[in-house]
Design a protein around this motif. Structure first.
Motif, PDB file in Angstrom:
ATOM      1  N   PHE A  16       0.991  -1.083   0.113  1.00  0.00           N
ATOM      2  CA  PHE A  16       0.126   0.009   0.361  1.00  0.00           C
ATOM      3  C   PHE A  16       1.318   1.387   0.137  1.00  0.00           C
ATOM      4  O   PHE A  16       1.761   1.333   0.601  1.00  0.00           O
ATOM      5  CB  PHE A  16      -1.265   0.357   0.732  1.00  0.00           C
ATOM      6  N   VAL A  17       0.760   1.826   0.110  1.00  0.00           N
ATOM      7  CA  VAL A  17       0.609   4.277  -0.950  1.00  0.00           C
ATOM      8  C   VAL A  17       0.215   4.150   0.422  1.00  0.00           C
ATOM      9  O   VAL A  17      -1.284   4.307   0.607  1.00  0.00           O
ATOM     10  CB  VAL A  17       0.978   4.193  -1.641  1.00  0.00           C
ATOM     11  N   ILE A  18       1.392   4.693   1.651  1.00  0.00           N
ATOM     12  CA  ILE A  18       0.386   5.587   2.950  1.00  0.00           C
ATOM     13  C   ILE A  18       0.130   7.221   3.063  1.00  0.00           C
ATOM     14  O   ILE A  18       1.375   7.523   2.554  1.00  0.00           O
ATOM     15  CB  ILE A  18       1.066   4.781   3.892  1.00  0.00           C
ATOM     16  N   LEU A  19      -0.732   7.832   2.435  1.00  0.00           N
ATOM     17  CA  LEU A  19      -1.458   9.313   2.616  1.00  0.00           C
ATOM     18  C   LEU A  19      -0.906   9.728   3.655  1.00  0.00           C
ATOM     19  O   LEU A  19      -2.483   9.555   4.334  1.00  0.00           O
ATOM     20  CB  LEU A  19      -1.754   9.490   1.335  1.00  0.00           C
ATOM     21  N   LEU A  20       0.083  10.744   4.170  1.00  0.00           N
ATOM     22  CA  LEU A  20      -0.854  11.241   5.458  1.00  0.00           C
ATOM     23  C   LEU A  20      -1.610  12.516   5.232  1.00  0.00           C
ATOM     24  O   LEU A  20      -0.605  13.785   4.546  1.00  0.00           O
ATOM     25  CB  LEU A  20       0.310  11.360   6.288  1.00  0.00           C
ATOM     26  N   LEU A  48      -4.081   3.090  -1.919  1.00  0.00           N
ATOM     27  CA  LEU A  48      -4.208   3.627  -1.064  1.00  0.00           C
ATOM     28  C   LEU A  48      -5.358   3.471   0.301  1.00  0.00           C
ATOM     29  O   LEU A  48      -5.733   3.498   0.352  1.00  0.00           O
ATOM     30  CB  LEU A  48      -4.013   4.837  -2.241  1.00  0.00           C
ATOM     31  N   LEU A  49      -3.755   3.931   1.562  1.00  0.00           N
ATOM     32  CA  LEU A  49      -4.431   4.138   2.707  1.00  0.00           C
ATOM     33  C   LEU A  49      -4.553   5.667   2.887  1.00  0.00           C
ATOM     34  O   LEU A  49      -2.981   6.088   3.597  1.00  0.00           O
ATOM     35  CB  LEU A  49      -3.738   3.431   3.535  1.00  0.00           C
ATOM     36  N   ARG A  50      -5.324   5.707   3.103  1.00  0.00           N
ATOM     37  CA  ARG A  50      -5.057   7.886   3.459  1.00  0.00           C
ATOM     38  C   ARG A  50      -5.606   7.907   4.828  1.00  0.00           C
ATOM     39  O   ARG A  50      -6.115   7.705   5.394  1.00  0.00           O
ATOM     40  CB  ARG A  50      -6.463   8.851   3.132  1.00  0.00           C
ATOM     41  N   VAL A  51      -4.422   8.190   5.005  1.00  0.00           N
ATOM     42  CA  VAL A  51      -4.586   8.513   7.189  1.00  0.00           C
ATOM     43  C   VAL A  51      -5.165  10.031   7.245  1.00  0.00           C
ATOM     44  O   VAL A  51      -4.536  11.038   6.755  1.00  0.00           O
ATOM     45  CB  VAL A  51      -3.222   8.224   7.360  1.00  0.00           C
ATOM     46  N   VAL A  52      -6.660  10.240   7.895  1.00  0.00           N
ATOM     47  CA  VAL A  52      -7.155  10.995   7.729  1.00  0.00           C
ATOM     48  C   VAL A  52      -8.462  11.255   9.421  1.00  0.00           C
ATOM     49  O   VAL A  52      -8.325  10.621   9.367  1.00  0.00           O
ATOM     50  CB  VAL A  52      -7.564  11.744   6.745  1.00  0.00           C
ATOM     51  N   SER A  53      -7.857  12.293   9.722  1.00  0.00           N
ATOM     52  CA  SER A  53      -8.891  12.506  11.384  1.00  0.00           C
ATOM     53  C   SER A  53     -10.132  11.928  10.421  1.00  0.00           C
ATOM     54  O   SER A  53     -10.988  13.005   9.402  1.00  0.00           O
ATOM     55  CB  SER A  53      -8.303  13.559  11.650  1.00  0.00           C
ATOM     56  N   LEU A  93       0.624   4.243  12.258  1.00  0.00           N
ATOM     57  CA  LEU A  93       0.233   5.189  13.938  1.00  0.00           C
ATOM     58  C   LEU A  93       1.269   5.341  14.326  1.00  0.00           C
ATOM     59  O   LEU A  93       2.153   6.281  15.105  1.00  0.00           O
ATOM     60  CB  LEU A  93      -1.385   5.011  13.734  1.00  0.00           C
ATOM     61  N   VAL A  94       1.482   4.577  14.535  1.00  0.00           N
ATOM     62  CA  VAL A  94       2.188   3.734  15.799  1.00  0.00           C
ATOM     63  C   VAL A  94       3.485   4.390  15.308  1.00  0.00           C
ATOM     64  O   VAL A  94       4.239   5.617  16.304  1.00  0.00           O
ATOM     65  CB  VAL A  94       2.400   2.184  16.347  1.00  0.00           C
ATOM     66  N   GLU A  95       4.593   3.672  14.829  1.00  0.00           N
ATOM     67  CA  GLU A  95       5.450   4.754  14.227  1.00  0.00           C
ATOM     68  C   GLU A  95       6.270   6.206  14.230  1.00  0.00           C
ATOM     69  O   GLU A  95       7.092   6.314  14.263  1.00  0.00           O
ATOM     70  CB  GLU A  95       5.671   3.272  12.724  1.00  0.00           C
ATOM     71  N   GLY A 101      -0.491   2.515  21.123  1.00  0.00           N
ATOM     72  CA  GLY A 101      -1.164   1.214  21.234  1.00  0.00           C
ATOM     73  C   GLY A 101      -0.537   1.138  22.981  1.00  0.00           C
ATOM     74  O   GLY A 101      -1.233   1.880  23.781  1.00  0.00           O
ATOM     75  N   PRO A 102      -1.126  -0.611  23.181  1.00  0.00           N
ATOM     76  CA  PRO A 102      -1.008  -1.469  22.208  1.00  0.00           C
ATOM     77  C   PRO A 102      -2.491  -1.032  21.817  1.00  0.00           C
ATOM     78  O   PRO A 102      -2.151  -1.797  20.240  1.00  0.00           O
ATOM     79  CB  PRO A 102      -0.646  -2.853  22.609  1.00  0.00           C
ATOM     80  N   ASP A 103      -3.284  -1.045  22.002  1.00  0.00           N
ATOM     81  CA  ASP A 103      -4.381  -0.569  21.529  1.00  0.00           C
ATOM     82  C   ASP A 103      -4.588   0.536  20.700  1.00  0.00           C
ATOM     83  O   ASP A 103      -5.063   1.039  21.582  1.00  0.00           O
ATOM     84  CB  ASP A 103      -5.788  -0.903  22.592  1.00  0.00           C
ATOM     85  N   ILE A 104      -5.541   0.270  18.883  1.00  0.00           N
ATOM     86  CA  ILE A 104      -6.070   1.764  18.683  1.00  0.00           C
ATOM     87  C   ILE A 104      -6.583   1.291  17.974  1.00  0.00           C
ATOM     88  O   ILE A 104      -7.314   0.395  17.321  1.00  0.00           O
ATOM     89  CB  ILE A 104      -4.725   1.860  17.426  1.00  0.00           C
ATOM     90  N   PRO A 105      -7.737   2.252  18.252  1.00  0.00           N
ATOM     91  CA  PRO A 105      -8.894   2.205  17.256  1.00  0.00           C
ATOM     92  C   PRO A 105      -8.435   2.520  16.241  1.00  0.00           C
ATOM     93  O   PRO A 105      -8.364   3.851  16.038  1.00  0.00           O
ATOM     94  CB  PRO A 105      -9.730   2.880  18.037  1.00  0.00           C
ATOM     95  N   VAL A 106      -9.657   1.718  14.809  1.00  0.00           N
ATOM     96  CA  VAL A 106      -9.147   2.936  13.099  1.00  0.00           C
ATOM     97  C   VAL A 106     -10.494   2.662  12.824  1.00  0.00           C
ATOM     98  O   VAL A 106     -11.060   2.360  12.576  1.00  0.00           O
ATOM     99  CB  VAL A 106      -7.819   1.704  13.061  1.00  0.00           C
TER     100      VAL A 106
END
Length: 277
Positions: A16-20, A48-53, A93-95, A101-106
């Motif tokens: 995947f391409v990740i877009l912040l 593509l994974l778009r990282v968005v609020s 998200l973690v990196e 973490g360790p528990d992350i809601p998505v």
């Protein structure tokens, strides 16, 4: 010309391409997605994974403060969910320091997914309820028609059991019942290796054959449980192995499925995207 902060990652070689895009300012078009995911002229990826609020997603009715995985297939089409993608998303998200973490809601279009970063480096996802249709369907490949099981993992699947997955020609899309799958379908072909152990290949809608499909492995485990019994499944894909645990309801349904597997983010940088003419 637009400059975007991007990364690339994979889960069992489903890449995947990740877009912040923290505040929803990028809004990639289908053309942008196809360009970024092109393996010759772009960065290359199955999606593509778009990282968005989540608050920037109009159809999201949950907590606006969680991170939302806006997933697009490589052809630019929107998809409800991606099992390998959500593991890679959580790793990113973690990196990047966006989650502890360790528990992350998505947030996803298939609802809120709870992801757990495990001490051994693996990533576990609560995939939620899985619906297995009692009425069989059919898929065809190379002129051969097969009975398949319709499974809903937040996105649509058709699971067909075969003697051997190796010789299948997945360079062309399988045919399926468009009335049962009006939005298209991911088709999994499954070979039983041993009790609790299967091997699969998958043709993903909007992409073609991929090295892995996380939601597909869950669909396969659910269909295998229906056919053979058993709540713990090892699912081998061309890109590696995923482990699926199924929790049953009192009436024999599937309350939830837990998917565990690797997730790696290995490239980071900026990319310049031409404005569409």
């Amino acid at each position: 010309m637009r400059t975007w902060n991007v990364a690339k990652g994979h889960g069992t070689e489903n890449d995947f391409v990740i877009l912040l895009d923290r505040h929803g300012m990028a809004s990639p078009s289908p053309t942008d997605v196809r360009l970024l995911c092109d393996r010759r002229t772009g960065l290359g990826g199955d999606g593509l994974l778009r990282v968005v609020s989540a608050g920037q997603i109009p159809e999201w009715a949950g907590d606006p403060k969680v991170w939302f995985m806006d997933y697009r297939n490589a052809d630019g089409s929107v998809s409800e969910m991606c099992g390998n993608g959500v593991r890679v998303f959580a790793r990113y998200l973690v990196e990047e320091g966006l989650a502890n973490g360790p528990d992350i809601p998505v947030g996803t279009r298939a609802g809120l997914k709870r992801v757990t970063m495990q001490r051994d480096g693996q990533v576990r996802v609560d995939m939620g309820q899985v619906l297995v249709d009692d009425e069989p369907t059919q898929v065809s490949l190379g002129g051969v028609t097969m009975t398949a099981t319709k499974v809903d993992v937040g996105n649509p699947h058709a699971v067909a059991f075969v003697e051997d997955v190796a010789p299948l020609d997945l360079t062309r899309a399988p045919e399926f019942d468009a009335e049962r799958y009006p939005d298209g379908v991911n088709v999994e072909f499954v070979e039983v290796v041993a009790p609790g152990h299967v091997r699969m290949r998958v043709f993903e809608r909007g992409v073609g054959e991929t090295r892995s499909c996380g939601t597909g492995t869950v669909a396969v485990a659910a269909a295998a449980r229906r056919a053979f019994g058993g709540d713990d499944w090892r699912v081998d894909v061309p890109g590696g192995t995923l482990h699926i645990e199924v929790e049953s309801t009192p009436d024999g349904g599937i309350e939830r499925a837990l998917m565990t597997g690797p997730a790696v983010v290995h490239i980071r940088g900026d990319v310049q995207v031409l404005d569409e003419q």
